[in-house]
Design a protein around this motif. Structure first.
Motif, PDB file in Angstrom:
ATOM      1  N   GLY A   1     -11.092  -0.203  -5.864  1.00 59.69           N
ATOM      2  CA  GLY A   1     -12.504  -0.260  -6.296  1.00 59.69           C
ATOM      3  C   GLY A   1     -13.322  -0.636  -5.368  1.00 59.69           C
ATOM      4  N   ILE A   2     -12.815  -0.629  -4.121  1.00 64.11           N
ATOM      5  CA  ILE A   2     -13.547  -1.042  -2.822  1.00 64.11           C
ATOM      6  C   ILE A   2     -13.899   0.011  -2.215  1.00 64.11           C
ATOM      7  CG2 ILE A   2     -13.343  -2.562  -0.993  1.00 64.11           C
ATOM      8  CD1 ILE A   2     -10.815  -3.939  -2.087  1.00 64.11           C
ATOM      9  N   PRO A   3     -15.356  -0.089  -1.983  1.00 62.31           N
ATOM     10  CA  PRO A   3     -15.984   0.978  -1.085  1.00 62.31           C
ATOM     11  C   PRO A   3     -15.177   0.879   0.458  1.00 62.31           C
ATOM     12  CG  PRO A   3     -17.657  -0.107  -1.960  1.00 62.31           C
ATOM     13  CD  PRO A   3     -16.427  -0.820  -2.304  1.00 62.31           C
ATOM     14  N   THR A   4     -14.465   1.858   0.940  1.00 59.16           N
ATOM     15  CA  THR A   4     -13.488   1.902   2.112  1.00 59.16           C
ATOM     16  C   THR A   4     -14.034   2.813   3.145  1.00 59.16           C
ATOM     17  OG1 THR A   4     -11.950   1.286   0.322  1.00 59.16           O
ATOM     18  CG2 THR A   4     -11.229   1.809   2.818  1.00 59.16           C
ATOM     19  N   TYR A   5     -13.962   2.407   4.468  1.00 58.96           N
ATOM     20  CA  TYR A   5     -14.035   3.106   5.477  1.00 58.96           C
ATOM     21  C   TYR A   5     -13.029   3.045   6.438  1.00 58.96           C
ATOM     22  CZ  TYR A   5     -19.077   2.894   4.068  1.00 58.96           C
ATOM     23  OH  TYR A   5     -20.435   2.899   3.721  1.00 58.96           O
TER      24      TYR A   5
ATOM     25  N   ARG B   1      -5.959   4.721   0.174  1.00 57.36           N
ATOM     26  CA  ARG B   1      -5.790   4.813  -1.246  1.00 57.36           C
ATOM     27  C   ARG B   1      -5.696   3.491  -1.902  1.00 57.36           C
ATOM     28  NH1 ARG B   1      -3.045   9.511   0.398  1.00 57.36           N
ATOM     29  NH2 ARG B   1      -1.121   8.402   0.580  1.00 57.36           N
ATOM     30  N   SER B   2      -5.135   2.575  -1.042  1.00 62.97           N
ATOM     31  CA  SER B   2      -4.763   1.096  -1.758  1.00 62.97           C
ATOM     32  C   SER B   2      -6.265   0.569  -1.964  1.00 62.97           C
ATOM     33  CB  SER B   2      -4.032   0.320  -0.821  1.00 62.97           C
ATOM     34  OG  SER B   2      -3.745  -0.888  -1.096  1.00 62.97           O
ATOM     35  N   ALA B   3      -7.098   0.417  -0.837  1.00 64.16           N
ATOM     36  CA  ALA B   3      -8.275   0.031  -1.201  1.00 64.16           C
ATOM     37  C   ALA B   3      -9.166   0.637  -2.233  1.00 64.16           C
ATOM     38  CB  ALA B   3      -8.962  -0.197   0.102  1.00 64.16           C
ATOM     39  N   VAL B   4      -9.368   1.724  -2.344  1.00 70.10           N
ATOM     40  CA  VAL B   4     -10.243   2.416  -2.948  1.00 70.10           C
ATOM     41  C   VAL B   4      -9.560   2.568  -4.501  1.00 70.10           C
ATOM     42  CG1 VAL B   4     -10.742   4.881  -3.755  1.00 70.10           C
ATOM     43  CG2 VAL B   4     -10.838   4.385  -1.371  1.00 70.10           C
ATOM     44  N   GLY B   5      -8.086   2.506  -4.649  1.00 74.14           N
ATOM     45  CA  GLY B   5      -7.557   2.101  -5.945  1.00 74.14           C
ATOM     46  C   GLY B   5      -7.940   0.821  -6.500  1.00 74.14           C
TER      47      GLY B   5
ATOM     48  N   PHE C   1     -11.815  -1.863   5.455  1.00 77.92           N
ATOM     49  CA  PHE C   1     -11.503  -1.065   6.711  1.00 77.92           C
ATOM     50  C   PHE C   1     -10.135  -0.798   6.832  1.00 77.92           C
ATOM     51  CE2 PHE C   1     -15.495  -3.049   7.660  1.00 77.92           C
ATOM     52  CZ  PHE C   1     -16.342  -1.872   7.774  1.00 77.92           C
ATOM     53  N   GLU C   2      -9.851   0.444   7.060  1.00 78.41           N
ATOM     54  CA  GLU C   2      -8.329   1.053   6.994  1.00 78.41           C
ATOM     55  C   GLU C   2      -8.174   2.013   8.083  1.00 78.41           C
ATOM     56  OE1 GLU C   2      -5.381   0.638   5.783  1.00 78.41           O
ATOM     57  OE2 GLU C   2      -5.573  -0.946   4.271  1.00 78.41           O
TER      58      GLU C   2
ATOM     59  N   LYS D   1       0.992  -1.117  -0.032  1.00 78.54           N
ATOM     60  CA  LYS D   1       0.129  -0.098  -0.037  1.00 78.54           C
ATOM     61  C   LYS D   1       0.872   1.343   0.010  1.00 78.54           C
ATOM     62  CE  LYS D   1      -3.115  -2.732   3.309  1.00 78.54           C
ATOM     63  NZ  LYS D   1      -3.309  -2.658   4.491  1.00 78.54           N
ATOM     64  N   PRO D   2       0.666   2.253  -0.641  1.00 74.52           N
ATOM     65  CA  PRO D   2      -0.737   2.694  -1.330  1.00 74.52           C
ATOM     66  C   PRO D   2      -0.838   1.896  -2.472  1.00 74.52           C
ATOM     67  CG  PRO D   2       0.867   4.305  -1.623  1.00 74.52           C
ATOM     68  CD  PRO D   2       1.530   3.333  -0.727  1.00 74.52           C
TER      69      PRO D   2
END
Length: 208
Positions: A174-178, A168-172, A160-161, A137-138
């Protein structure tokens, strides 16, 4: 429809950042660096160890590896009696009840990841280590690998981060991230792409 939940490890499943800060402070002090919470947040949190020591000290090779090993050994000494973030046991029980897949995606070194998971009494069905997939990550790669192994589409997962790098890694991918507010401010996490922020998993139960 949500089919899988993916968690970061440090600062997300347990509030380990104060222990990492202390370990970094001890190993970097001889180099004349002072690690306070702001320095940790801006220069260390969410990054891979080789990047951290290269950026801060210009070290690579054996000297870098020796420093990293000393830091992580000190972290494991400090990381005794860890407690899960409030609400996590109930959140994992909700995942089980709903028959969802779950896993952990982390930049943590393998030995640390297993140490923290064992201390928390957790055995995730899936563990993705950045050092084993080749990029941390990222970069979105660790999360893309997790999605592939679980056989779910990005929109079928939640992540969840706790750091802008992790978000940024999860959103990159394409995952909805909280994001959890264990170490970074609301603004930085939302700017990185988090859909929302929670103090702990008690507040996140409404998502499932």
């Amino acid at each position: 429809m949500v089919k899988a939940i993916l968690f970061d490890l440090d600062g997300t499943l347990a509030d380990t950042d104060p222990l990492h800060l202390l370990a970094w402070r001890e190993v970097l002090r001889p180099y004349g660096l002072t690690v306070d919470p702001a320095f940790y947040r801006e220069r260390i949190s969410g990054r891979l160890n080789p990047e951290i020591v290269r950026d801060l000290l210009g070290l690579e090779g054996e000297e870098a590896e020796s420093l990293i090993a000393a830091k992580e050994a000190r972290f494991r000494e400090l990381a005794q009696g860890l407690k899960p973030l409030p609400g996590l046991p109930e959140f994992l029980e909700r995942i089980r009840e709903k028959g969802l897949s779950w896993g952990v995606v982390t930049n943590a070194p393998k030995e640390n990841a297993h140490h923290v998971l064992k201390a928390l009494g957790l055995k995730p069905p899936l563990l993705i280590l950045a050092e084993e997939v080749g990029r941390g990550k990222p970069d979105p790669l660790p999360y893309r690998v997790a999605l592939e192994r679980l056989g779910v589409a990005p929109e079928e997962a939640l992540a969840f981060e706790d750091s802008p790098s992790g978000v940024r890694s999860a959103v990159g991918a394409g995952i909805p991230t909280y994001a959890l507010l264990t170490g970074h401010g609301v603004e930085a996490l939302l700017e990185a792409g988090a859909k929302g922020v929670f103090r702990d998993f008690r507040e996140a139960l409404s998502l499932l």
